[in-house]
Scaffold this motif. Sequence first.
Motif, PDB file in Angstrom:
ATOM      1  N   UNK A 250      47.740 -12.386   8.478  1.00 34.65           N
ATOM      2  CA  UNK A 250      49.061 -13.016   8.487  1.00 34.65           C
ATOM      3  C   UNK A 250      49.027 -14.477   8.057  1.00 34.65           C
ATOM      4  N   UNK A 251      47.883 -14.963   7.633  1.00 31.63           N
ATOM      5  CA  UNK A 251      47.765 -16.356   7.210  1.00 31.63           C
ATOM      6  C   UNK A 251      48.151 -16.454   5.738  1.00 31.63           C
ATOM      7  N   UNK A 252      49.334 -17.011   5.454  1.00 33.42           N
ATOM      8  CA  UNK A 252      49.845 -17.094   4.089  1.00 33.42           C
ATOM      9  C   UNK A 252      48.911 -17.886   3.177  1.00 33.42           C
ATOM     10  N   UNK A 253      48.197 -18.853   3.726  1.00 33.84           N
ATOM     11  CA  UNK A 253      47.302 -19.674   2.914  1.00 33.84           C
ATOM     12  C   UNK A 253      46.154 -18.834   2.348  1.00 33.84           C
ATOM     13  N   UNK A 254      45.820 -17.766   3.026  1.00 36.49           N
ATOM     14  CA  UNK A 254      44.732 -16.897   2.584  1.00 36.49           C
ATOM     15  C   UNK A 254      45.230 -15.630   1.891  1.00 36.49           C
ATOM     16  N   UNK A 255      46.540 -15.463   1.776  1.00 38.90           N
ATOM     17  CA  UNK A 255      47.107 -14.294   1.104  1.00 38.90           C
ATOM     18  C   UNK A 255      47.191 -14.556  -0.398  1.00 38.90           C
ATOM     19  N   UNK A 256      46.029 -14.860  -0.982  1.00 37.92           N
ATOM     20  CA  UNK A 256      45.981 -15.218  -2.395  1.00 37.92           C
ATOM     21  C   UNK A 256      44.594 -14.875  -2.926  1.00 37.92           C
ATOM     22  N   UNK A 257      44.423 -15.024  -4.227  1.00 39.72           N
ATOM     23  CA  UNK A 257      43.085 -14.876  -4.803  1.00 39.72           C
ATOM     24  C   UNK A 257      42.300 -16.161  -4.584  1.00 39.72           C
ATOM     25  N   UNK A 258      41.003 -16.019  -4.394  1.00 39.04           N
ATOM     26  CA  UNK A 258      40.164 -17.176  -4.066  1.00 39.04           C
ATOM     27  C   UNK A 258      40.337 -18.315  -5.058  1.00 39.04           C
ATOM     28  N   UNK A 259      40.357 -17.986  -6.350  1.00 37.08           N
ATOM     29  CA  UNK A 259      40.341 -19.036  -7.369  1.00 37.08           C
ATOM     30  C   UNK A 259      41.583 -19.902  -7.357  1.00 37.08           C
ATOM     31  N   UNK A 260      42.664 -19.399  -6.757  1.00 34.36           N
ATOM     32  CA  UNK A 260      43.888 -20.199  -6.732  1.00 34.36           C
ATOM     33  C   UNK A 260      43.762 -21.429  -5.834  1.00 34.36           C
TER      34      UNK A 260
ATOM     35  N   UNK B 260      46.478 -22.099  11.069  1.00 28.19           N
ATOM     36  CA  UNK B 260      46.330 -21.453   9.765  1.00 28.19           C
ATOM     37  C   UNK B 260      45.551 -22.353   8.807  1.00 28.19           C
ATOM     38  N   UNK B 261      45.877 -23.632   8.804  1.00 28.03           N
ATOM     39  CA  UNK B 261      45.200 -24.581   7.915  1.00 28.03           C
ATOM     40  C   UNK B 261      43.724 -24.690   8.281  1.00 28.03           C
ATOM     41  N   UNK B 262      43.442 -24.800   9.562  1.00 28.02           N
ATOM     42  CA  UNK B 262      42.046 -24.900   9.994  1.00 28.02           C
ATOM     43  C   UNK B 262      41.261 -23.647   9.608  1.00 28.02           C
ATOM     44  N   UNK B 263      41.848 -22.493   9.817  1.00 30.19           N
ATOM     45  CA  UNK B 263      41.171 -21.242   9.489  1.00 30.19           C
ATOM     46  C   UNK B 263      40.910 -21.150   7.994  1.00 30.19           C
TER      47      UNK B 263
ATOM     48  N   UNK C 295      53.014 -29.499   3.700  1.00 30.77           N
ATOM     49  CA  UNK C 295      53.849 -28.338   4.035  1.00 30.77           C
ATOM     50  C   UNK C 295      54.117 -28.298   5.532  1.00 30.77           C
ATOM     51  N   UNK C 296      53.086 -28.514   6.317  1.00 30.55           N
ATOM     52  CA  UNK C 296      53.213 -28.439   7.771  1.00 30.55           C
ATOM     53  C   UNK C 296      54.076 -29.567   8.330  1.00 30.55           C
ATOM     54  N   UNK C 297      53.796 -30.807   7.908  1.00 35.52           N
ATOM     55  CA  UNK C 297      54.426 -31.962   8.545  1.00 35.52           C
ATOM     56  C   UNK C 297      55.768 -32.344   7.938  1.00 35.52           C
ATOM     57  N   UNK C 298      55.909 -32.151   6.626  1.00 36.88           N
ATOM     58  CA  UNK C 298      57.153 -32.577   5.970  1.00 36.88           C
ATOM     59  C   UNK C 298      58.142 -31.436   5.748  1.00 36.88           C
TER      60      UNK C 298
END
Length: 460
Positions: A2-12, A62-65, A85-88
């Motif tokens: 469920x971590x959107x930051x990791x729902x991508x291809x590595x190279x991105x 999520x960011x730490x993971x 993204x998180x703070x602003x």
Amino acid sequence: MTNLILATDSYKHSHFRQYPPETRAISAYVEARVNDFADAVVFFGLQAFIIDYLARPITAADIDEAEAICAAHGEPFNRAGWEIVLNDHAGFLPIEIRALPEGMVVPAGVPLLQVETTDPRLPWLATFIETALLRGIWYPTTVATLSRQCRQIIAAGLERTSDDPAGQLPFKLHDFGARGVSSAQSAGLGGMAHLVNFMGTDTMEALLAARRYYDADMAGFSIPAAEHSTITSWGPAREQAAYANMLDAFDGVVAVVSDSYDLDAALGGIWGGTLRDRVLARDGTLVVRPDSGDPVDTPLRVIEGLWDAFGGTVNGKGYRVLDSHVRVIQGDGMTRDSIARLIDRLIGAGYAVDNIAFGMGGGLLQQVNRDTLRFAMKANAMRDADGVWHDIAKTPATDPTKASKAGRQAVVLRDGQMRAAAMDGVADADNLLVPVWRNGTLLVRHSFDAVRARAAGGVV
């Protein structure tokens, strides 16, 4: 998962360092390119993706993971960007999505949606979500398109042979695909996509998905039905008792698999023999299901056997319709091609399509992939520090069919046809791509009824 930051291809994760330094925004669009499978597609699934992924804000955890995984994985990590993204932005991606209305039947090669970044510090976000976004769109759109093609084939057969084609059509293709897909999420998304075109399903995740994402109280229906375990547990000597139990246990429509031992013997000796009067005395319909043999020859033989035993009538179009107490469902080996061949055989033998329903399993929900409709997401424009948009596109000499569209896109109606056009030359009121999501806010929420109505309307 469920971590959107990791729902991508590595190279991105390395792309934030790759865009030109003057880049302040990126625009990218999604389309089903011209393909050999379908001239038009049923656009579906974006709202489910938004609710599941974009409407859930990212967290510090999520960011730490993601940072820890990227460090161990060998990829750079843009912690500063994700903290913006998180703070602003309260954890929501600063992007805008413009899209066609879901359920719309769209010619291949016409953009379905367009993503544009809204924070000049984070232009890379538009293409960062490509993996998750494409995955959320290509699959339900492809299943809905396949299901619609089957609907068109069945509808044509009904129009030719039935006195009530509109009343028959909604339950003529039943989804049995839940066990044949790769995940429960696939069952939900794919099963829901099928229900855009029909109302019969045994995929219960699809009911939950339609309720959660499109506010459908109940999107599909089913009936009591036997499987081989419930028949064979009685043993061969008590096959008749197993069938009789089905007639006694359930009122209304009930389906009974009848090929556990000898299909022809079951037809002639039991259904059309010892249990015939009980079938005719029921206030309901027995649906006989063959589950083996040739997928075209076998169901026709079953219909012929039931006609010999139960008879029926000749309808207003001159085709034979079985007595209302008996019908057939064929699920084994059904594809859009075998459905078409079976319908042709039925018509050739003088039987109305009223007599049969069709079922599909893995062939409906699993035997598709991103290349079936040639789905792609491509960047089409970059805005620089002076606020000027620059067209960008790929034009591979080795495959011109993979050339992408340059410049921000609009979709317009011209001469009654849906077409892509340069966004700069189109008034907002004429652009069919409308904002549906912006910076954490869902701007449009489609109902399942509205999606179905658009799909039924056909190609624009």
